[in-house]
Design a protein around this motif. Structure first.
Motif, short mmCIF file in Angstrom:
data_model
loop_
_atom_site.label_atom_id
_atom_site.label_comp_id
_atom_site.label_asym_id
_atom_site.label_seq_id
_atom_site.Cartn_x
_atom_site.Cartn_y
_atom_site.Cartn_z
N LEU A 1 56.16 -49.94 -38.21
CA LEU A 1 55.97 -49.44 -39.58
C LEU A 1 56.94 -50.14 -40.54
O LEU A 1 56.58 -50.51 -41.65
CB LEU A 1 56.20 -47.93 -39.62
N SER A 2 58.18 -50.34 -40.07
CA SER A 2 59.16 -51.02 -40.93
C SER A 2 58.68 -52.41 -41.30
O SER A 2 58.75 -52.82 -42.46
CB SER A 2 60.50 -51.16 -40.21
N LEU A 3 58.18 -53.14 -40.26
CA LEU A 3 57.73 -54.50 -40.53
C LEU A 3 56.54 -54.50 -41.48
O LEU A 3 56.48 -55.34 -42.40
CB LEU A 3 57.35 -55.20 -39.22
N ILE A 4 55.61 -53.58 -41.28
CA ILE A 4 54.45 -53.51 -42.18
C ILE A 4 54.92 -53.24 -43.62
O ILE A 4 54.46 -53.86 -44.57
CB ILE A 4 53.46 -52.42 -41.71
N SER B 1 54.38 -55.69 -46.81
CA SER B 1 53.64 -55.21 -47.97
C SER B 1 54.49 -55.39 -49.23
O SER B 1 54.01 -55.87 -50.27
CB SER B 1 53.28 -53.73 -47.85
N VAL B 2 55.77 -55.00 -49.13
CA VAL B 2 56.65 -55.13 -50.28
C VAL B 2 56.78 -56.59 -50.70
O VAL B 2 56.66 -56.93 -51.89
CB VAL B 2 58.05 -54.56 -49.97
N GLY B 3 56.97 -57.45 -49.69
CA GLY B 3 57.09 -58.87 -49.99
C GLY B 3 55.85 -59.38 -50.70
O GLY B 3 55.94 -60.09 -51.71
N PHE B 4 54.68 -58.97 -50.21
CA PHE B 4 53.43 -59.42 -50.79
C PHE B 4 53.32 -58.96 -52.25
O PHE B 4 53.06 -59.75 -53.16
CB PHE B 4 52.26 -58.89 -49.96
N VAL B 5 53.54 -57.66 -52.46
CA VAL B 5 53.44 -57.13 -53.82
C VAL B 5 54.42 -57.84 -54.75
O VAL B 5 54.09 -58.23 -55.87
CB VAL B 5 53.71 -55.61 -53.83
N ASP C 1 45.77 -45.46 -38.49
CA ASP C 1 46.21 -44.14 -38.95
C ASP C 1 46.10 -44.01 -40.47
O ASP C 1 46.79 -44.73 -41.21
CB ASP C 1 47.66 -43.93 -38.52
N PRO C 2 45.24 -43.13 -40.97
CA PRO C 2 45.10 -42.97 -42.42
C PRO C 2 46.40 -42.52 -43.08
O PRO C 2 46.67 -42.85 -44.23
CB PRO C 2 44.00 -41.92 -42.59
N LEU C 3 47.24 -41.78 -42.35
CA LEU C 3 48.49 -41.29 -42.92
C LEU C 3 49.41 -42.46 -43.29
O LEU C 3 50.04 -42.47 -44.35
CB LEU C 3 49.20 -40.37 -41.93
N VAL C 4 49.45 -43.45 -42.41
CA VAL C 4 50.30 -44.62 -42.67
C VAL C 4 49.86 -45.31 -43.94
O VAL C 4 50.66 -45.60 -44.84
CB VAL C 4 50.27 -45.61 -41.49
N ARG C 5 48.53 -45.56 -44.02
CA ARG C 5 48.01 -46.25 -45.19
C ARG C 5 48.32 -45.44 -46.46
O ARG C 5 48.77 -45.95 -47.48
CB ARG C 5 46.50 -46.46 -45.05
N HIS C 6 48.07 -44.12 -46.33
CA HIS C 6 48.28 -43.24 -47.47
C HIS C 6 49.74 -43.29 -47.95
O HIS C 6 50.03 -43.46 -49.14
CB HIS C 6 47.90 -41.82 -47.07
N LEU C 7 50.67 -43.15 -46.99
CA LEU C 7 52.09 -43.14 -47.36
C LEU C 7 52.54 -44.50 -47.90
O LEU C 7 53.35 -44.57 -48.84
CB LEU C 7 52.95 -42.75 -46.16
N ALA D 1 59.15 -44.37 -45.87
CA ALA D 1 60.44 -44.37 -45.20
C ALA D 1 60.69 -43.05 -44.48
O ALA D 1 61.37 -43.01 -43.45
CB ALA D 1 61.56 -44.64 -46.20
N ASN D 2 60.13 -41.97 -45.04
CA ASN D 2 60.30 -40.68 -44.38
C ASN D 2 59.60 -40.70 -43.02
O ASN D 2 60.11 -40.17 -42.04
CB ASN D 2 59.75 -39.55 -45.24
N LEU D 3 58.41 -41.33 -42.97
CA LEU D 3 57.66 -41.43 -41.72
C LEU D 3 58.41 -42.30 -40.71
O LEU D 3 58.52 -41.96 -39.53
CB LEU D 3 56.27 -42.01 -42.00
N ILE D 4 58.98 -43.41 -41.22
CA ILE D 4 59.74 -44.31 -40.35
C ILE D 4 60.94 -43.57 -39.76
O ILE D 4 61.23 -43.64 -38.58
CB ILE D 4 60.19 -45.56 -41.12
N GLN D 5 61.61 -42.83 -40.63
CA GLN D 5 62.79 -42.08 -40.19
C GLN D 5 62.42 -41.13 -39.05
O GLN D 5 63.15 -41.01 -38.08
CB GLN D 5 63.36 -41.30 -41.38
#
Ligand SMILES: Nc1ncnc2c1ncn2[C@@H]1O[C@H](COP(=O)(O)OP(=O)(O)OP(=O)(O)O)[C@@H](O)[C@H]1O
Ligand SMILES: [Mg+2]
Lengths: 285, 365
Positions: free
Chosen positions: A258-261, A265-269, A60-66, A239-243
């Protein structure tokens, strides 16, 4: 013998807290991971393990984008906050005498609720808000500016204000620990005040800066209240999408995925950031 | 040492609010000299040193370095370098980078590396470039601080109690090493210390400070033999101070009545003034002869009782209670094999020669 009993006493004493925290972190995490491998079929939950949620999320491009925008906004908030907090921390640590009073003043924003502060920013930045009225009254603009609210800018501004004390404190502590004779030694060895700052003060405060960055960046990526209230449509974050998945869309498994992804991502960054910052700090001599 | 003045302080004064930390400081330091500022805690030694370094501006007077007025010249532009009391080793840099600190960007890399190696060699830390700042012993930190300052080739090296953090053995070793280093480099050293032995063993000249004032500037031997007043006399080494009456005087000699010791001829001390019959004399504990029998060849002898004995290893200190003297008289005897050995309560004789008596003049305070 004494050593052993001391150690075991330590474990015993910390056991309740460890168990409590461990349970509160581990249990939800396990549930979250489990959910991410399940599927939602209308009202029932299909518990056959599948990677479908993950492939859907990655496709989903939206997920990546957000996700990217969340990291970008959180990064911007971090940079802005730390850049503003550093001079304040520096001022308190190096220039003033009554440090306690200043530190107290800095915590004043916490005396009101976060939601109230977000609404305050809405009032300030809105179409008929304080900012626009003031600018109109001064004759600096002819019609209200509409780019102040409901965008990324508003999100960054609001969050930077909210997080400032969290950035000031760790930086203040690391500045406070610097032995003044180190600064005199740098001057004595020919440094101008700016060189001295770059070569002694800054490298010695890198741990404080890293702490401040992590304290701000990690929670900010997952913030959904601020983007929901002042972000408008182009200020929305992951987070808005997850909500939505846990609420209106009623797709908990996708929400869990989505939460896990987001977490990974946050951990990696964060890890990349800490390593880079530490390396850069070591190169200053 | 040359005759050229490298540092000149002219009527320098430093006030903190209404408090005078230093006042009326006039001082000329020669190029290549090892100079020490000596005085009790809080007398303003560090203040004077920091005014030379440029960390503090005098409220009055001028500081000249190599003939140039330093007013308005910040510390980073002065041809001085400093060894701090806490050493101020940069904790985020290793030894090599600490020593190279002041040269970075001012010399090519290869040259810096070579000079760092030489500087470390000089302080006997050769090859320790990669050691972390936190992995150094106290003595090594002191040497790194020294190398870091000396690599800048300053005209004047300022040292604020550079040895006070070291234990006694290491301190004595460093005293010799630093003195040798200073002589081979020919750089002017200005050292602050409150340890009189340190000042005496290392310095060409010593400035003694009390309460923000420079009381006396002289070579260690002159300070010891011709102190300018009681305060200096009792600060440098141990001193028995006794009241005396002036009986007569010539150009170089005074004839006095020294209470229990009777009438003696002593040399006039040009550093003091004798303005009335009442005056003081000083006698160093090691200048007195102590014996069981009345000593021959001494113009002045007196009988007393041992009231205290302290064994110091290389010498023994006796306190002798003498008739007509308020305080017991301190006598110190080298601990030769079996020569003297008195116990508390023993009756002894003290012998004194006029040449051993220091004229302290009339106290003007
Ligand atoms: N920044 C300052 N503000 C006010 N008073 C000061 C300041 N710095 C020093 N003083 C005072 O000036 C006097 C001299 O201080 P200084 O540090 O020169 O003493 P010192 O001779 O080096 O003593 P020590 O041997 O203890 O280091 C002291 O009484 C001290 O309290
Ligand atoms: Mg001092």
């Amino acid at each position: 013998m004494i050593f052993r009993s001391e150690a075991s006493r330590g474990y015993t004493l910390s056991a309740p807290a460890t168990a409590y925290v461990g349970f509160l972190v581990a249990a939800p995490l396990v549930i979250l991971i489990a959910y991410s491998f399940w599927t939602q079929t209308y009202v029932t939950l299909d518990k056959t393990p599948t990677l479908k949620n993950y492939s859907e999320a990655f496709a989903d491009p939206l997920v990546r984008h957000l996700m990217l925008r969340s990291i970008w906004i959180a990064g911007a908030v971090t940079v802005v906050t730390v850049a503003l907090a550093y001079p304040i921390a520096y001022f308190i640590a190096m220039k003033v005498r009554k440090k306690t009073i200043w530190l107290l003043l800095i915590t004043i924003p916490f005396w009101s609720s976060y939601l109230l502060r977000v609404f305050a920013w809405k009032l300030i930045l809105g179409f008929n808000g304080v900012m626009n009225s003031a600018l109109l009254m001064l004759g600096l603009i002819d019609e209200p500016l509409d780019f102040l609210l409901y965008n990324e800018f508003a999100v960054v501004l609001t969050l930077a204000h909210a997080w400032a004390p969290f950035a000031i404190l760790p930086i203040y502590v690391s500045l406070q620990k610097i032995d003044p004779s180190l600064l005199e030694a740098a001057t004595d060895l020919g440094n101008s005040p700016l060189q001295r700052f770059m070569r002694v003060t800054l490298p010695l405060t890198i741990p404080g800066i890293i702490a401040a960055c992590l304290i701000i960046f990690i929670p900010t990526v997952g913030d959904y209240v601020t983007p929901a209230l002042v972000g408008g449509s182009d200020g929305k974050m992951i987070a808005n999408l997850i909500q939505v998945q846990f609420g209106a869309a009623n797709n908990w498994p996708l929400g869990a995925t989505l939460s896990l992804i987001a977490m990974l991502s946050v951990g990696f960054v964060a890890i990349v950031f800490v390593i880079t910052a530490t390396r850069l700090g070591r190169r200053i001599r | 040492m040359t005759d050229r003045n490298i540092i000149e302080l002219r009527g320098v004064e430093k006030r903190y609010g209404t408090f005078l930390a230093a006042s009326g400081i006039n001082l000329d330091l020669k190029e290549g000299e090892f100079f020490s500022l000596l005085g009790p805690s809080g007398c303003g030694k560090t203040t004077v040193l920091r005014m030379i370094a440029g960390f503090q501006e005098p409220t009055e007077g001028t500081v000249l370095i190599d003939g140039q007025d330093m007013e308005g010249v910040p510390a980073n532009n002065r041809p001085t370098n400093m060894v701090f009391q806490s050493y101020a080793i940069f904790p985020h840099l290793n030894v090599g980078n600490n020593v190279a600190y002041g040269l970075r960007g001012k010399a090519p890399k290869a040259e810096i590396e070579q000079r760092v190696a030489e500087a470390l060699e000089m302080v006997e830390l050769g090859g320790l470039q990669d050691r972390g700042a936190s992995e150094l012993s106290g003595g090594q930190r002191q040497r790194v601080a020294l190398a870091r300052a000396l690599i800048m080739r300053p005209k004047v090296l300022l040292l604020d109690e550079p040895l006070s953090a070291l234990d006694k053995k290491l301190r004595e070793q460093m005293q010799f090493e630093m003195r040798n280093l200073q002589q081979s480099l020919g750089i002017t050293f200005v050292m602050v210390t409150h340890d009189q032995y340190e000042a005496m063993t290392m310095s060409d000249r010593i400035g003694v400070m009390f309460n923000g004032r420079l009381k006396q500037v002289d070579t260690p031997t002159t300070l010891y033999a011709r102190p300018c007043d009681q305060q200096v006399a009792s600060f440098i080494g141990e001193m028995n101070i006794l009241p005396a009456q002036l009986l007569g005087e010539t150009d170089n000699m005074l004839s006095i009545d020294a209470a229990a010791f009777g009438r003696i001829e002593i040399e006039r001390n040009p550093n003091v003034a004798t303005s009335s019959k009442d005056m003081n004399i000083g006698i160093r504990p090691e200048q007195l002869e102590i014996a069981a029998e009345k000593p021959e060849d001494y113009p002045s002898t007196v009988q007393g009782t041992v009231s205290n004995v302290a064994f110091y290893g290389e010498n023994i200190h006796y306190h002798i209670q003498v008739e007509g003297a308020e305080k017991p008289i301190s006598v110190s005897v080298p601990n030769y094999f079996h020569t003297v050995d008195f116990k508390r309560g023993d009756a002894v004789w003290l012998g004194l020669q006029g040449a051993s008596v220091i004229d302290l003049g009339t106290d003007t305070k």
